[in-house]
Motif scaffolding. Structure first.
Motif, PDB file in Angstrom:
ATOM      1  N   LYS A  46     -30.341 -40.440 -49.113  1.00 52.40           N
ATOM      2  CA  LYS A  46     -29.675 -39.136 -49.047  1.00 52.40           C
ATOM      3  C   LYS A  46     -30.298 -38.167 -50.036  1.00 52.40           C
ATOM      4  O   LYS A  46     -30.501 -36.992 -49.718  1.00 52.40           O
ATOM      5  CB  LYS A  46     -28.182 -39.286 -49.342  1.00 52.40           C
ATOM      6  N   ASP A  47     -30.590 -38.642 -51.241  1.00 53.12           N
ATOM      7  CA  ASP A  47     -31.219 -37.782 -52.244  1.00 53.12           C
ATOM      8  C   ASP A  47     -32.602 -37.334 -51.793  1.00 53.12           C
ATOM      9  O   ASP A  47     -32.982 -36.177 -51.971  1.00 53.12           O
ATOM     10  CB  ASP A  47     -31.317 -38.508 -53.586  1.00 53.12           C
ATOM     11  N   ASP A  48     -33.363 -38.245 -51.191  1.00 49.99           N
ATOM     12  CA  ASP A  48     -34.697 -37.894 -50.695  1.00 49.99           C
ATOM     13  C   ASP A  48     -34.612 -36.855 -49.582  1.00 49.99           C
ATOM     14  O   ASP A  48     -35.401 -35.911 -49.543  1.00 49.99           O
ATOM     15  CB  ASP A  48     -35.424 -39.137 -50.184  1.00 49.99           C
ATOM     16  N   MET A  49     -33.651 -37.028 -48.687  1.00 46.22           N
ATOM     17  CA  MET A  49     -33.504 -36.079 -47.585  1.00 46.22           C
ATOM     18  C   MET A  49     -33.068 -34.714 -48.097  1.00 46.22           C
ATOM     19  O   MET A  49     -33.509 -33.688 -47.603  1.00 46.22           O
ATOM     20  CB  MET A  49     -32.512 -36.616 -46.559  1.00 46.22           C
ATOM     21  N   ALA A  50     -32.206 -34.702 -49.106  1.00 46.93           N
ATOM     22  CA  ALA A  50     -31.744 -33.428 -49.669  1.00 46.93           C
ATOM     23  C   ALA A  50     -32.893 -32.720 -50.396  1.00 46.93           C
ATOM     24  O   ALA A  50     -32.988 -31.497 -50.357  1.00 46.93           O
ATOM     25  CB  ALA A  50     -30.582 -33.667 -50.623  1.00 46.93           C
ATOM     26  N   ALA A  51     -33.757 -33.490 -51.035  1.00 49.71           N
ATOM     27  CA  ALA A  51     -34.884 -32.892 -51.746  1.00 49.71           C
ATOM     28  C   ALA A  51     -35.923 -32.342 -50.775  1.00 49.71           C
ATOM     29  O   ALA A  51     -36.594 -31.353 -51.068  1.00 49.71           O
ATOM     30  CB  ALA A  51     -35.526 -33.918 -52.669  1.00 49.71           C
ATOM     31  N   GLU A  52     -36.045 -32.953 -49.615  1.00 52.65           N
ATOM     32  CA  GLU A  52     -37.036 -32.521 -48.630  1.00 52.65           C
ATOM     33  C   GLU A  52     -36.563 -31.328 -47.805  1.00 52.65           C
ATOM     34  O   GLU A  52     -37.371 -30.635 -47.214  1.00 52.65           O
ATOM     35  CB  GLU A  52     -37.374 -33.669 -47.678  1.00 52.65           C
ATOM     36  N   LYS A  53     -35.256 -31.079 -47.763  1.00 52.30           N
ATOM     37  CA  LYS A  53     -34.719 -30.005 -46.943  1.00 52.30           C
ATOM     38  C   LYS A  53     -35.107 -28.654 -47.549  1.00 52.30           C
ATOM     39  O   LYS A  53     -34.878 -28.420 -48.731  1.00 52.30           O
ATOM     40  CB  LYS A  53     -33.197 -30.118 -46.861  1.00 52.30           C
ATOM     41  N   PRO A  54     -35.696 -27.769 -46.763  1.00 54.24           N
ATOM     42  CA  PRO A  54     -36.053 -26.438 -47.277  1.00 54.24           C
ATOM     43  C   PRO A  54     -34.806 -25.675 -47.714  1.00 54.24           C
ATOM     44  O   PRO A  54     -33.711 -25.909 -47.216  1.00 54.24           O
ATOM     45  CB  PRO A  54     -36.712 -25.752 -46.088  1.00 54.24           C
ATOM     46  N   ALA A  55     -34.972 -24.737 -48.630  1.00 51.76           N
ATOM     47  CA  ALA A  55     -33.846 -24.016 -49.211  1.00 51.76           C
ATOM     48  C   ALA A  55     -33.129 -23.143 -48.200  1.00 51.76           C
ATOM     49  O   ALA A  55     -31.938 -22.899 -48.317  1.00 51.76           O
ATOM     50  CB  ALA A  55     -34.329 -23.165 -50.374  1.00 51.76           C
ATOM     51  N   GLY A  56     -33.804 -22.646 -47.163  1.00 50.52           N
ATOM     52  CA  GLY A  56     -33.186 -21.745 -46.200  1.00 50.52           C
ATOM     53  C   GLY A  56     -32.382 -22.420 -45.123  1.00 50.52           C
ATOM     54  O   GLY A  56     -31.678 -21.769 -44.374  1.00 50.52           O
ATOM     55  N   GLU A  57     -32.448 -23.720 -44.987  1.00 48.22           N
ATOM     56  CA  GLU A  57     -31.747 -24.403 -43.918  1.00 48.22           C
ATOM     57  C   GLU A  57     -30.360 -24.835 -44.363  1.00 48.22           C
ATOM     58  O   GLU A  57     -30.133 -25.179 -45.514  1.00 48.22           O
ATOM     59  CB  GLU A  57     -32.525 -25.631 -43.464  1.00 48.22           C
ATOM     60  N   ASP A  58     -29.420 -24.809 -43.388  1.00 44.79           N
ATOM     61  CA  ASP A  58     -28.112 -25.346 -43.671  1.00 44.79           C
ATOM     62  C   ASP A  58     -28.027 -26.756 -43.103  1.00 44.79           C
ATOM     63  O   ASP A  58     -29.036 -27.339 -42.712  1.00 44.79           O
ATOM     64  CB  ASP A  58     -27.010 -24.437 -43.108  1.00 44.79           C
TER      65      ASP A  58
END
Length: 66
Positions: A46-58
């Protein structure tokens, strides 16, 4: 839900008969450690996925309108 509980009780009784009551704490400890490791890995993913998610996406994966 009660069917699952009944199944777990039957499995517990079978394990006690098969392995004996003295080894039950060791089996419980091993199961607990396995669950702990699984949760640790899931949290890491979950932490890896959150770190990979671009800042503009919800959370839906779409970018909000400007």
């Amino acid at each position: 839900m009660p069917d699952i509980l009944l199944l777990l009780v039957i499995i517990l009784i079978a394990v006690v008969i098969w392995r004996g009551p003295k080894t039950l704490p060791q089996l419980g400890r091993a199961f607990g450690q396995g669950v702990k490791e699984a949760r640790k890995e899931i949290d890491g993913m979950k932490d890896d996925m959150a770190a990979e998610k671009p800042a503009g996406e919800d959370d839906t994966g779409t970018t909000p309108p400007a």
